[in-house]
Design a protein around this motif. Structure first.
Motif, short mmCIF file in Angstrom:
data_model
loop_
_atom_site.label_atom_id
_atom_site.label_comp_id
_atom_site.label_asym_id
_atom_site.label_seq_id
_atom_site.Cartn_x
_atom_site.Cartn_y
_atom_site.Cartn_z
N CYS A 1 0.84 -1.18 -0.02
CA CYS A 1 0.06 -0.02 0.07
C CYS A 1 1.09 1.08 -0.11
O CYS A 1 0.53 2.23 -0.91
CB CYS A 1 -0.80 -0.03 1.26
SG CYS A 1 -2.15 -1.21 0.97
N ASP A 2 2.00 1.19 0.72
CA ASP A 2 2.69 2.39 0.81
C ASP A 2 3.37 2.66 -0.41
O ASP A 2 3.65 3.75 -0.94
CB ASP A 2 3.71 2.28 2.07
CG ASP A 2 3.20 2.37 3.38
OD1 ASP A 2 1.88 2.77 3.52
OD2 ASP A 2 3.73 1.66 4.45
N LEU B 1 -14.25 -10.40 0.14
CA LEU B 1 -13.14 -10.04 1.10
C LEU B 1 -13.21 -8.81 1.70
O LEU B 1 -12.73 -8.69 2.73
CB LEU B 1 -11.84 -9.97 -0.08
CG LEU B 1 -10.50 -10.36 0.75
CD1 LEU B 1 -9.39 -10.71 -0.45
CD2 LEU B 1 -9.98 -8.78 1.15
N ALA B 2 -13.69 -7.85 0.87
CA ALA B 2 -13.72 -6.37 1.43
C ALA B 2 -15.02 -6.60 2.57
O ALA B 2 -14.89 -6.09 3.55
CB ALA B 2 -14.34 -5.47 0.45
N ASP B 3 -15.69 -7.36 2.47
CA ASP B 3 -17.11 -7.56 3.50
C ASP B 3 -16.58 -8.25 4.66
O ASP B 3 -16.90 -8.40 5.78
CB ASP B 3 -18.06 -8.41 2.80
CG ASP B 3 -19.23 -8.74 3.63
OD1 ASP B 3 -19.73 -7.53 4.01
OD2 ASP B 3 -19.70 -9.71 4.16
N THR B 4 -15.37 -9.09 4.54
CA THR B 4 -14.84 -9.85 5.68
C THR B 4 -14.35 -8.60 6.73
O THR B 4 -14.29 -9.08 8.07
CB THR B 4 -13.78 -10.80 5.23
OG1 THR B 4 -13.93 -11.77 4.34
CG2 THR B 4 -12.88 -11.39 6.40
N PHE B 5 -14.14 -7.57 6.01
CA PHE B 5 -13.37 -6.42 6.97
C PHE B 5 -14.33 -5.31 7.06
O PHE B 5 -13.82 -4.13 7.43
CB PHE B 5 -11.97 -6.02 6.58
CG PHE B 5 -11.09 -7.12 6.39
CD1 PHE B 5 -10.37 -7.39 7.55
CD2 PHE B 5 -10.74 -7.92 5.38
CE1 PHE B 5 -9.56 -8.57 7.77
CE2 PHE B 5 -9.83 -9.11 5.44
CZ PHE B 5 -9.32 -9.43 6.52
N ASP B 6 -15.55 -5.75 6.95
CA ASP B 6 -16.79 -4.48 7.09
C ASP B 6 -16.35 -3.17 6.33
O ASP B 6 -16.63 -2.07 6.77
CB ASP B 6 -16.96 -4.20 8.45
CG ASP B 6 -17.68 -5.64 9.27
OD1 ASP B 6 -18.24 -6.21 8.66
OD2 ASP B 6 -17.37 -5.72 10.51
N VAL B 7 -15.85 -3.41 5.15
CA VAL B 7 -15.54 -2.23 4.28
C VAL B 7 -16.98 -1.66 3.77
O VAL B 7 -17.52 -2.26 3.16
CB VAL B 7 -14.73 -2.46 3.17
CG1 VAL B 7 -14.21 -1.18 2.32
CG2 VAL B 7 -13.30 -2.95 3.85
N ALA C 1 -4.83 -5.37 3.89
CA ALA C 1 -4.28 -4.11 4.29
C ALA C 1 -4.81 -3.12 3.31
O ALA C 1 -5.06 -1.83 3.78
CB ALA C 1 -2.75 -4.35 4.05
N LEU C 2 -5.04 -3.38 2.01
CA LEU C 2 -5.85 -2.39 1.35
C LEU C 2 -7.22 -1.83 1.75
O LEU C 2 -7.65 -1.16 1.54
CB LEU C 2 -5.48 -2.98 -0.53
CG LEU C 2 -6.37 -2.07 -1.37
CD1 LEU C 2 -6.21 -0.65 -1.29
CD2 LEU C 2 -6.44 -2.93 -2.74
N MET C 3 -7.89 -3.17 1.88
CA MET C 3 -9.45 -3.00 2.06
C MET C 3 -9.49 -2.26 3.26
O MET C 3 -10.46 -1.32 3.27
CB MET C 3 -9.88 -4.35 2.42
CG MET C 3 -10.12 -5.33 0.94
SD MET C 3 -10.72 -4.51 -0.49
CE MET C 3 -10.67 -5.73 -1.58
N GLN C 4 -8.55 -2.21 4.15
CA GLN C 4 -9.01 -1.55 5.58
C GLN C 4 -8.36 -0.03 5.30
O GLN C 4 -8.62 0.73 6.39
CB GLN C 4 -8.11 -2.34 6.58
CG GLN C 4 -8.78 -3.70 6.99
CD GLN C 4 -8.06 -4.21 7.94
OE1 GLN C 4 -8.45 -4.27 9.31
NE2 GLN C 4 -7.00 -5.37 7.76
#
Length: 370
Positions: free
Chosen positions: A192-193, A294-300, A276-279
């Motif tokens: 990400c960085d 995958l995004a839903d797994t982290f409540d995006v 890391a990206l999704m969050q």
């Protein structure tokens, strides 16, 4: 029906194997989920439930190679067994599968992929306790094999598949929640960085593809959507996909003015680096695909373009989700246990009739709700 006949001919052998291997204590468990990324993510509530109910048992997962990074780093999983679907073709392939399962000496097997090869493998291996969900429509072959499985639960039309899994486990006295989980690689932060995706939740992620091309938005809609996102939101737009999506991402990027705020992340992340990206995202936009789950797994917060899918069966369950759905007369035509890859009408109207404004209206509802 040849494999059904063979299964019944072998019945004395596998029945005796079940009897001889049965123990009062569950020490070794096998979970079978050989579908793709979204299905494996939706199988992780089962993994969590099995681990909670049998904290001291050894838990193995039989899975497709593409999903290995989802579960390989989970503390709940002791062993990952990657297997290609073409490896069980023919009689010899199914026999090798049965020998692989038998070699694990499992006390309990839970099957979430109710196919003929996997059912045969479980039965022929003589696993003492076998559980399996069954598809919405059970043909003669699976119906005959179903009689050889100890506990089954058939999916009901229009029902959330997670509810089917809950009922299956309940028959074994196991309680299951709906929370998903996946392994997270620390290296994702560095990716990400390197790409310049800040952790200030200003970026909007856009999934540019799907394993099932029937669901894809297409480069024209993607390009128009990116242009509108750049106009309405100050942050960058991140194009998310695998290495095979690089040409589409480059095409979209080439069509959009102000491309310096578009980040081409196609192929940049390994699967377990994507959390890391999704969050870091303000919003995720996609179709029914593995990236969406995958995004839903982290409540995006997300916008999901439904397309041909019956979202009553499997869908993101996060607290901030908006669905964009156009429903022509042929909708729905794609189901969890019956997913076509070609549009029967040739028009893909459920996708083609979706406009940029439909997606933006949903996006505004999500972002304003925050």
């Amino acid at each position: 029906m040849i494999y059904v006949l063979l299964t019944y001919m072998l019945a004395p052998w596998w029945w005796l194997a079940k009897r001889l291997q049965r123990r009062d204590r569950i020490e070794r468990i096998l979970l079978l989920q050989t579908a793709k990324i979204g299905d494996m993510l939706c199988a992780t509530p089962v993994i969590l439930a099995l681990r909670q109910h049998y904290p001291d048992a050894q838990l193995s997962v039989l899975h497709a190679p593409v999903t290995g990074r989802i579960i390989a780093g989970l503390s709940e999983v002791d062993h990952c067994i990657a297997i290609r679907s073409d490896s069980w073709r023919g009689w010899a392939g199914k026999w090798r599968l049965a020998r692989l399962i038998a070699g694990g000496r499992y006390d309990l097997a839970v099957n979430l992929s109710p196919s003929l090869p996997l059912l045969c493998g479980l039965i022929w291996a003589g696993v003492p306790r076998t559980l399996s969900i069954m598809p919405t429509r059970v043909g003669r072959t699976l119906a005959a094999l179903r009689r050889c499985i100890d506990i089954t639960e058939q999916h009901r039309p229009g029902e959330l598949v997670l509810a089917t899994k809950q009922r299956l486990l309940q028959q074994q006295g196991i309680a299951m929640g709906l929370r998903k989980k996946m392994a997270i690689a620390a290296s994702g932060e560095a990716v990400c960085d390197r790409l310049g995706i800040a952790a200030d939740h200003s970026a909007i992620g856009l999934a540019i593809s799907s394993a099932n091309k029937l669901k894809e938005l297409g480069e024209d809609l993607l390009s128009a959507l990116v242009a509108r996102l750049l106009q309405d939101y100050p942050g960058p737009v991140v194009l998310i996909g695998g290495p095979e999506d690089g040409p589409s991402a480059a095409e979209v990027l080439g069509r959009v003015q102000g491309g310096e705020r578009v980040i081409n992340a196609a192929g940049a992340f390994q699967l377990d680096e994507l959390p890391a990206l999704m969050q870091r995202l303000k919003l995720f936009i996609g179709v029914d695909s593995g990236l969406t789950y995958l995004a839903d797994t982290f409540d995006v917060p997300m916008v999901v373009i439904v397309g041909p899918v019956d979202f009553r069966e499997q869908r993101p369950l996060g607290p901030q989700v908006q669905f964009v759905s156009q429903r022509p007369p042929c909708y729905p035509c794609a189901f969890v246990f019956n997913a076509p890859y070609v549009c029967k009408t040739g028009s893909r109207e459920c996708i083609a009739s979706v406009g940029v404004q439909d997606i933006m209206s949903a996006a505004n509802k999500v972002t304003h709700a925050k």
